[in-house]
Design an enzyme around this catalytic site. Structure first.
Site, PDB file in Angstrom:
ATOM      1  N   HIS A 127       0.830  -1.208   0.000  1.00 27.77           N
ATOM      2  CA  HIS A 127       0.000   0.000   0.000  1.00 27.77           C
ATOM      3  C   HIS A 127       0.866   1.261   0.000  1.00 27.77           C
ATOM      4  CE1 HIS A 127      -3.260  -2.757   0.953  1.00 27.77           C
ATOM      5  NE2 HIS A 127      -4.127  -1.766   0.871  1.00 27.77           N
ATOM      6  N   HIS A 182       1.069  -3.819   9.116  1.00 28.25           N
ATOM      7  CA  HIS A 182       2.499  -3.631   8.852  1.00 28.25           C
ATOM      8  C   HIS A 182       3.199  -3.063  10.079  1.00 28.25           C
ATOM      9  CE1 HIS A 182       2.579  -4.544   4.569  1.00 28.25           C
ATOM     10  NE2 HIS A 182       1.513  -3.796   4.391  1.00 28.25           N
TER      11      HIS A 182
END
Length: 353
Positions: free
Chosen positions: A115, A172
């Site tokens: 992303h 993440h």
């Protein structure tokens, strides 16, 4: 690495504890970095406003995401939502409790963040193109300098929001999103030096698509032959995700590959299609009303295409259909919509005469 991951988990807990009431905002920021918005929204708008930028967006998105997949296979990055349950860094009674969300349970390795990498490369291309179109930075007026500074401040602000959102969602660790941003900027900068993509033939598009597929599949088969299971993260996602239905097939490694290769191949077919060249020859194709009509019609049709749900029972069938669905996106925006609109305007002009 355990110490670095431990610090990352503390960052996740801090954000979730102090900014949990901003959950919807973090989810929105994370979704804004999904490549589907590049393909279904940004691409048709930019292609009909500035064709070279639209083409560059597809190349940067497709090639960059394939590179991200390879890097993830190389770096074997963990993700916070499963790492906390498997690490020996904590005592059995001191395992941190972190929340999961419907978009937390991605199935690929975590480093670098896809992303963050996609957002950095895509938004960098768009902001750079907008600055060039407005001729910012070339003049010495205070107004131009302020506008240029505002655009890039918004760019970096958006990158910070996306990075924080990925950490908040426990998808993440902080170092993974930083690596994603740096990788994305490198891809975007490198694409500025590649000029042949704007005049590439259908053969070059197909060869590039086949090359990307071969390199990715070749790496997968090579590492598998060496005893390395590159799908090790899928089992972890299914094991530690609190809701089984939050594990989606469209986050599987080969799903993104099929989507990117399909889009790139579709762009090659569209740009070398007789429908595209015929619509370009029409005098209306240079007018603002024609471009606006193409944008609106493309967005409407692509919304319908995006709403199509693919069967997920068989993975191989899903990947094939995903490839075909992705190929229709540039075909619709580049060839079909302009040609149909051009024919409609030609028909109307004949009736008027």
């Amino acid at each position: 690495m355990d110490w670095l991951h431990g610090c990352g988990v503390e960052a996740v807990r801090y954000l979730q504890t102090h900014y949990g009431h901003r959950r919807d905002w973090f989810v929105l920021a994370s979704r804004s970095a999904e490549l589907r918005y590049t393909f279904f929204i940004f691409f048709p708008i930019w292609f009909h406003l500035r064709e070279t930028t639209g083409i560059k967006l597809i190349w940067v998105a497709a090639v960059g995401d394939c590179l991200n997949l390879v890097l993830k296979w190389v770096f074997f990055g963990q993700r916070p939502y499963w790492w906390v349950h498997e690490t020996s860094f904590y005592d059995s009674t001191a395992v941190p409790q972190i929340q999961q969300f419907p978009i937390t349970c991605e199935t690929g390795p975590g480093s670098p963040s896809g992303h963050a990498m996609a957002a950095a490369s895509i938004y960098y291309v768009m902001v750079s193109s907008l600055s060039t179109e407005l001729q910012l930075g070339r003049q010495l007026s205070v107004k131009d300098r302020c506008l240029w500074g505002l655009l890039w401040t918004m760019f970096w602000g958006l990158q910070a929001c996306i990075c924080l959102s990925r950490v908040f969602l426990a998808a993440h660790f902080p170092h993974q999103v930083i690596a994603g941003v740096l990788s994305g900027l490198l891809v975007a900068q490198s694409s500025s030096r590649v000029l042949w993509i704007y005049s590439a033939s259908l053969r070059q598009y197909l060869v590039t698509t086949l090359l990307l597929f071969s390199v990715t599949l070749g790496l997968y088969l090579l590492l598998k032959a060496l005893g390395v299971d590159l799908l090790w993260t899928v089992e972890k996602a299914r094991r530690w995700c609190v809701q089984p239905d939050w594990v989606h097939i469209d986050t599987m490694p080969f799903s993104s590959l099929a989507r990117n290769l399909g889009t790139l191949a579709g762009l090659g077919l569209a740009l070398n299609c007789p429908l595209y060249w015929e619509s370009c020859r029409e005098k209306h194709s240079c007018g603002a009303p024609f471009r606006l009509g193409c944008i609106l019609a493309s967005l409407g049709l692509l919304h319908l295409i995006d709403s199509l749900q693919l069967p997920t029972q068989t993975e191989s069938l899903y990947y094939l259909l995903s490839f075909c669905k992705s190929a229709t996106v540039p075909l619709t925006s580049v060839a079909i919509v302009p040609y149909c609109l051009s024919c409609l305007l030609r028909s109307c002009s004949k009736k008027v005469e």
